[in-house]
Design an enzyme around this catalytic site. Structure first.
Site, PDB file in Angstrom:
ATOM      1  N   GLN A  59      -4.539  -1.939   9.888  1.00 20.58           N
ATOM      2  CA  GLN A  59      -4.583  -3.269   9.290  1.00 20.58           C
ATOM      3  C   GLN A  59      -5.273  -4.258  10.232  1.00 20.58           C
ATOM      4  O   GLN A  59      -4.990  -4.308  11.425  1.00 20.58           O
ATOM      5  CB  GLN A  59      -3.149  -3.729   8.968  1.00 20.58           C
ATOM      6  CG  GLN A  59      -3.051  -5.053   8.236  1.00 20.58           C
ATOM      7  CD  GLN A  59      -3.616  -5.030   6.824  1.00 20.58           C
ATOM      8  OE1 GLN A  59      -3.570  -4.028   6.127  1.00 20.58           O
ATOM      9  NE2 GLN A  59      -4.176  -6.142   6.404  1.00 20.58           N
ATOM     10  N   LYS A 112       0.840  -1.205   0.000  1.00 18.75           N
ATOM     11  CA  LYS A 112       0.000   0.000   0.000  1.00 18.75           C
ATOM     12  C   LYS A 112       0.874   1.254   0.000  1.00 18.75           C
ATOM     13  O   LYS A 112       0.620   2.210  -0.738  1.00 18.75           O
ATOM     14  CB  LYS A 112      -0.928  -0.003   1.224  1.00 18.75           C
ATOM     15  CG  LYS A 112      -2.034  -1.037   1.127  1.00 18.75           C
ATOM     16  CD  LYS A 112      -2.648  -1.356   2.466  1.00 18.75           C
ATOM     17  CE  LYS A 112      -3.630  -2.530   2.339  1.00 18.75           C
ATOM     18  NZ  LYS A 112      -4.026  -3.071   3.650  1.00 18.75           N
ATOM     19  N   ASP A 146     -11.300   2.625   4.575  1.00 20.98           N
ATOM     20  CA  ASP A 146     -11.627   1.193   4.594  1.00 20.98           C
ATOM     21  C   ASP A 146     -13.136   0.963   4.615  1.00 20.98           C
ATOM     22  O   ASP A 146     -13.598  -0.151   4.358  1.00 20.98           O
ATOM     23  CB  ASP A 146     -11.058   0.564   5.877  1.00 20.98           C
ATOM     24  CG  ASP A 146      -9.823  -0.283   5.632  1.00 20.98           C
ATOM     25  OD1 ASP A 146      -9.682  -0.791   4.506  1.00 20.98           O
ATOM     26  OD2 ASP A 146      -9.021  -0.436   6.564  1.00 20.98           O
TER      27      ASP A 146
HETATM   28  N1  GUN Z   1      -7.281  -7.055   6.340  1.00 22.54           N
HETATM   29  C1  GUN Z   1      -7.684  -7.734   5.241  1.00 22.54           C
HETATM   30  N2  GUN Z   1      -8.283  -6.894   4.355  1.00 22.54           N
HETATM   31  C2  GUN Z   1      -8.240  -5.665   4.917  1.00 22.54           C
HETATM   32  C3  GUN Z   1      -8.688  -4.384   4.487  1.00 22.54           C
HETATM   33  O1  GUN Z   1      -9.265  -4.192   3.421  1.00 22.54           O
HETATM   34  N3  GUN Z   1      -8.443  -3.363   5.343  1.00 22.54           N
HETATM   35  C4  GUN Z   1      -7.843  -3.532   6.555  1.00 22.54           C
HETATM   36  N4  GUN Z   1      -7.677  -2.473   7.342  1.00 22.54           N
HETATM   37  N5  GUN Z   1      -7.425  -4.696   6.987  1.00 22.54           N
HETATM   38  C5  GUN Z   1      -7.616  -5.760   6.160  1.00 22.54           C
END
Ligand code: GUN
Length: 295
Positions: A95, A51, A118
């Site tokens: 995350q 990212k 998110d």
């Molecule tokens: N863990 C797995 N997919 C995601 C996501 O799209 N966002 C976040 N913050 N954690 C994740």
């Protein structure tokens, strides 16, 4: 059988996002994303790095916090509040999943909904359920919907079976597909591990979206001839024959299922790159909204 090239579609979207970033920059606005990881899970670390790298490629500002597994909930929330107040940051991602001693809901609720790229904050979940388009939609289901649109796969009137009911994928996916309009208007069934006659239910799908988190769970008896299959799974499995000793596989037994499909996404190179592309797009959109609010 058509292979849906998520990597190529994501590249196209990222190029569009990059152009918007350049326009915003010309007006003195730089979209900024903060990614916070607690703990040392190797898969999560790899996601967080990718990212961060993508932000750089698109010309965006990015900050990355890799905090120790012992970080307290209080310290994590304090960090989030700092980012809420930081005008250079338009998107905040913590995350998931955090270590067991942290209450994930409390952390998500501490994020400013306007920076919750998110789409996990209750305000944004409610906006999606209400059909209110000024919230943020979770990146993975948004990426799946976009893959269908870009591949010319009609969802209107189609029976879509979503296999999995998580807050990150299954539930928001179902809400998106039942919305009115492009990429929506579907007849949606949400199936999961407790569904009776699961294979039969999945076999009734025109479009099957597999997000159950189990390697090779979807076999050929789950899929109707001519169906479209979107594989959200990213599962690491042992593979003594590969240099790393493991490899990534989806929730779908690709070799068995692909010959029956009208179209199918590969793993890797299907949904994965789309998730990141949608995260970047959401962050740029957040920056644009903050500019129009005059913030
Ligand atoms: N863990 C797995 N997919 C995601 C996501 O799209 N966002 C976040 N913050 N954690 C994740």
């Amino acid at each position: 059988m058509e292979l849906i090239d998520g990597k190529a579609i994501a590249q196209k979207i990222n190029a569009e996002t990059k152009a918007v970033v350049a326009e915003l920059k010309a007006r003195g606005r730089v979209p900024g994303l903060a990614v916070v990881l607690v703990g040392e899970d190797p898969a999560s670390r790899a996601y967080v790095r990718s990212k961060d790298k993508m932000c750089q490629e698109l010309g965006m500002h990015s900050v990355k916090y890799e905090l120790p597994a012992t970080t307290s909930q209080q310290d994590l929330i304090a960090r989030v509040r700092q980012l809420n107040a930081d005008p250079a940051i338009h998107g905040i991602l913590v995350q998931s999943p955090p270590p067991a001693h942290i209450d994930e809901r409390a952390v998500i609720e501490s994020i400013d909904p306007a920076k919750d790229v998110d789409g996990f904050h209750p305000v944004n979940v409610a906006k999606l359920a209400l059909g209110d388009s000024d919230g943020f939609v979770p990146c993975t289901p948004l990426g799946c919907q976009r893959l269908l649109i870009e591949s010319g796969i009609e969802t209107a009137g189609a029976h879509v079976v979503v296999l999995g009911r998580s807050m990150i994928v299954g539930k928001p996916m179902a809400l998106l597909l039942m919305q009115k309009g492009r990429g929506g208007d579907a007849t949606v069934t949400v199936a999961h591990s407790r569904t009776r006659n699961l294979a039969e239910v999945c076999r009734s799908a025109d479009i099957l979206i597999a997000a159950i988190g189990r390697p090779h769970f979807v076999r050929k008896d789950f899929v109707k001839d001519g169906a479209v299959v979107i594989d959200v799974g990213i599962n690491r499995v042992d593979d003594p024959g590969s240099p790393k000793g493991s490899r990534l596989v989806g929730d779908v037994h690709f070799d068995e299922v692909a010959p029956k499909c009208r179209a199918i996404t590969p793993v890797p190179g299907g949904v994965g790159p789309m998730t990141i592309a949608m995260l970047m797009a959401n962050t740029v959109e957040s920056c644009r909204r903050s500019a129009s609010r005059g913030a």
